[in-house]
Design an enzyme around this catalytic site. Structure first.
Site, PDB file in Angstrom:
ATOM      1  N   GLN A  49      -4.187 -17.066  30.991  1.00  0.00           N
ATOM      2  CA  GLN A  49      -4.085 -18.171  30.044  1.00  0.00           C
ATOM      3  C   GLN A  49      -3.866 -19.483  30.804  1.00  0.00           C
ATOM      4  OE1 GLN A  49      -4.665 -17.651  26.909  1.00  0.00           O
ATOM      5  NE2 GLN A  49      -4.510 -15.434  26.784  1.00  0.00           N
ATOM      6  N   GLU A  56     -10.549  -3.380  29.247  1.00  0.00           N
ATOM      7  CA  GLU A  56     -11.009  -4.628  29.864  1.00  0.00           C
ATOM      8  C   GLU A  56     -12.320  -4.351  30.605  1.00  0.00           C
ATOM      9  OE1 GLU A  56     -10.293  -7.969  30.326  1.00  0.00           O
ATOM     10  OE2 GLU A  56     -11.879  -7.887  31.850  1.00  0.00           O
ATOM     11  N   ASP A  70      -8.173 -10.002  22.153  1.00  0.00           N
ATOM     12  CA  ASP A  70      -8.208 -11.376  22.655  1.00  0.00           C
ATOM     13  C   ASP A  70      -9.553 -11.614  23.348  1.00  0.00           C
ATOM     14  OD1 ASP A  70      -7.600 -13.865  23.670  1.00  0.00           O
ATOM     15  OD2 ASP A  70      -6.234 -13.133  25.215  1.00  0.00           O
ATOM     16  N   CYS A  84      -9.698 -18.090  21.033  1.00  0.00           N
ATOM     17  CA  CYS A  84      -9.779 -19.439  21.620  1.00  0.00           C
ATOM     18  C   CYS A  84     -10.974 -20.194  21.032  1.00  0.00           C
ATOM     19  CB  CYS A  84      -9.863 -19.358  23.145  1.00  0.00           C
ATOM     20  SG  CYS A  84     -11.259 -18.397  23.729  1.00  0.00           S
TER      21      CYS A  84
HETATM   22  C1  LIG Z   1      -9.625 -14.391  26.716  1.00  0.00           C
HETATM   23  S1  LIG Z   1      -9.502 -13.229  28.002  1.00  0.00           S
HETATM   24  C2  LIG Z   1      -8.039 -12.362  27.525  1.00  0.00           C
HETATM   25  C3  LIG Z   1      -7.331 -11.583  28.589  1.00  0.00           C
HETATM   26  C4  LIG Z   1      -5.915 -11.150  28.263  1.00  0.00           C
HETATM   27  N1  LIG Z   1      -5.750 -10.692  26.903  1.00  0.00           N
HETATM   28  C5  LIG Z   1      -4.906 -12.244  28.571  1.00  0.00           C
HETATM   29  O1  LIG Z   1      -4.380 -12.858  27.653  1.00  0.00           O
HETATM   30  O2  LIG Z   1      -4.651 -12.476  29.754  1.00  0.00           O
HETATM   31  C6  LIG Z   1     -10.823 -12.169  27.611  1.00  0.00           C
HETATM   32  C7  LIG Z   1     -10.988 -10.989  28.532  1.00  0.00           C
HETATM   33  O3  LIG Z   1     -12.023 -10.151  28.013  1.00  0.00           O
HETATM   34  C8  LIG Z   1     -12.803  -9.649  29.065  1.00  0.00           C
HETATM   35  N2  LIG Z   1     -14.106  -9.308  28.443  1.00  0.00           N
HETATM   36  C9  LIG Z   1     -15.083 -10.166  28.049  1.00  0.00           C
HETATM   37  N3  LIG Z   1     -16.066  -9.499  27.430  1.00  0.00           N
HETATM   38  C10 LIG Z   1     -15.701  -8.190  27.407  1.00  0.00           C
HETATM   39  C11 LIG Z   1     -16.294  -7.010  26.878  1.00  0.00           C
HETATM   40  N4  LIG Z   1     -17.464  -7.053  26.230  1.00  0.00           N
HETATM   41  N5  LIG Z   1     -15.645  -5.841  27.026  1.00  0.00           N
HETATM   42  C12 LIG Z   1     -14.467  -5.796  27.698  1.00  0.00           C
HETATM   43  N6  LIG Z   1     -13.841  -6.882  28.200  1.00  0.00           N
HETATM   44  C13 LIG Z   1     -14.453  -8.062  28.068  1.00  0.00           C
HETATM   45  C14 LIG Z   1     -12.806 -10.739  30.103  1.00  0.00           C
HETATM   46  O4  LIG Z   1     -13.047 -10.189  31.394  1.00  0.00           O
HETATM   47  C15 LIG Z   1     -11.389 -11.309  29.958  1.00  0.00           C
HETATM   48  O5  LIG Z   1     -10.501 -10.674  30.836  1.00  0.00           O
END
Ligand SMILES: C[S@@+](CC[C@H](N)C(=O)[O-])C[C@H]1O[C@@H](n2cnc3c(N)ncnc32)[C@H](O)[C@@H]1O
Length: 441
Positions: free
Chosen positions: A272, A325, A368, A395
């Site tokens: 974040q 993830e 998220d 977001c």
């Molecule tokens: C907004 S971040 C949130 C991470 C965590 N919840 C945090 O607050 O630190 C979104 C995360 O989703 C992962 N991501 C994006 N697309 C994805 C998918 N289709 N399947 C799994 N993970 C994914 C990204 O690598 C990233 O780590």
């Protein structure tokens, strides 16, 4: 064609045209709505109630048929009540991106963001929650919206000059300072440094625990020849080439503290951005999730395990938390960060594929996703498999609105929405929405 006809033709087509516009309501993407001869014009660099001269951005050949035009402010003829001296003179229409509302008073930014969010939810057809209750709140103790950004990507031009990209352009512009950035990033003085040939970008992180991190990015960069400037002090330094991350000082990771817990994050991985965001969102998710003791929870799009730690605390040692993830390195770090919590397991997978393949249900889910949102398919799968609560951290309110409407169609209701200004001086909005099965209508 006479010069007169030529001028008229260009004018009819809106070519590089300057319009005098009266600016009204906010629209998505940080712009504001004006009208010219019946056509909607989305204007950037302005504020509600202003009269401005704006340059039309549409390609002249397409302007006549375009349903709406986009324009940028070149002169403010009558300032609105919300306009203040910009907090970052180098940002804006003729400057760098990343602070498109720096000329708007902070309370007004939050009022405008509230309007945008309510409008997106209304247009998407979300009806189970009173939308007037959705209000964008400041982060705790954030008085001026400055010094919050703990992650900055600098751009580098062909001469090695370090700057930032222009607003909606690829041009690299010099920046003397970035008042939105954390002090530890400003102290590195990257604007005065010349990057080695082949550097395409520089990623800088000011973590909440431990030294700053600088990562030079360039497909063909040679880590061997790099001289680290004295001004970088004890910062960790890595180089990311086409072959991967090569740490020169430190191990290519940073440390983030949330309460008593330390998280290790890759120097180029997701965390974040606002310096108070991880703590604030953990608290809000903790209040919202209500996972039962001994029960089960999924932390989807889990990163390095921030919300899995919250869920693990609630279900306790006899419960089960699965954090999912897509990025393998983040998933491995999640398992390491939470190795003292045997109730947590980390999986590397595409979230939608993983949920689709999963047999059986779960008590609670926190998700998220990135800006593209969860998507209607994932929402359909979750509303069929989750027994108690879904907590959706977002977001990007436009994709959130689409997904909440899909959840309502599946018979779920929105029972709470908290929205936060975690990106001050920009139009971005973070939010935490709670969904429960059943209808409130
Ligand atoms: C907004 S971040 C949130 C991470 C965590 N919840 C945090 O607050 O630190 C979104 C995360 O989703 C992962 N991501 C994006 N697309 C994805 C998918 N289709 N399947 C799994 N993970 C994914 C990204 O690598 C990233 O780590």
């Amino acid at each position: 064609m006479s010069p007169d006809q030529d001028h008229r033709h260009a004018d009819e087509a809106g070519a590089a045209r300057h319009l005098t516009l009266t600016v009204g309501a906010p629209a998505a993407g940080g712009t504001f709505v004006a009208r010219h001869e019946g056509r909607v014009v989305f204007v950037r660099g302005t504020a509600p109630g202003e009269t401005v001269t704006a340059r039309v951005l549409e390609d002249p050949s397409e302007a006549t048929s375009a349903r709406f035009w986009r324009a940028e402010t070149v002169d403010v003829l009558e300032a609105g009540l919300d306009r203040v001296p910009t907090v970052w003179p180098e940002a804006g229409v003729d400057g760098v991106g990343g602070a498109e509302w720096a000329h708007i008073a902070l309370p007004a930014q939050r009022r405008i963001a509230t309007e945008v969010m309510q409008d997106l939810l209304r247009r998407a057809g979300v009806t189970s929650y009173p939308l007037q209750d959705v209000q964008v709140e400041p982060a705790p103790h954030d008085m001026d919206g400055l010094g919050w950004r703990t992650r900055v990507r600098f751009a580098v031009d062909e001469h090695g000059r370090v700057g930032m990209r222009g607003w909606r352009s690829h041009e690299v512009r010099e920046v003397g300072d970035n008042p939105l950035a954390a002090q530890a990033i400003r102290d590195l003085g990257l604007g005065a440094w010349t990057a080695p040939p082949g550097t395409e970008a520089v990623d800088v992180v000011a973590p909440s625990a431990g030294p700053a991190s600088v990562v030079l990015i360039g497909r063909e960069l040679d880590p061997a020849g790099l001289e680290v400037p004295q001004a970088w002090g004890d910062a960790d330094v890595s180089v990311r080439t086409a072959r991967g991350l090569v740490p020169l000082h430190g191990d290519g990771t940073v440390r983030e503290r949330v309460g008593e817990r330390l998280f290790t994050v890759s120097a180029t991985g997701f965390w974040q951005v606002h310096r108070r965001a991880a703590e604030l969102l953990s608290e809000v998710v903790s209040d919202a999730l209500r996972a039962p003791r001994g029960g089960s929870a999924w932390d989807l799009f889990g990163g390095v395990g921030l919300f899995a730690a919250v869920a693990a605390d609630q279900v306790g040692p006899d419960g089960q938390v699965l954090t999912v993830e897509g990025n393998r390195r983040a998933s491995v770090l999640a398992a390491e960060n939470l190795q003292d919590l045997p109730q947590v397991s980390a999986a590397t997978a595409d979230v939608t594929d993983w949920v689709r393949a999963r047999k059986g249900g779960v008590d609670c889910v926190v998700l998220d996703p990135p800006r593209s949102g969860a998507g209607v398919e994932l929402i359909g799968l979750l509303t069929a498999k989750v027994r108690r609560r879904i907590v959706y951290v977002s977001c990007e309110p436009s994709t959130l609105a689409r997904d909440l409407a899909a959840a309502e169609r599946a018979g779920w209701s929105v029972v709470d929405v908290r929205a936060f200004d975690l990106f001050p001086h920009t139009h971005h909005i973070e939010s935490v929405t709670v969904l429960e099965p059943g209808s409130t209508r």
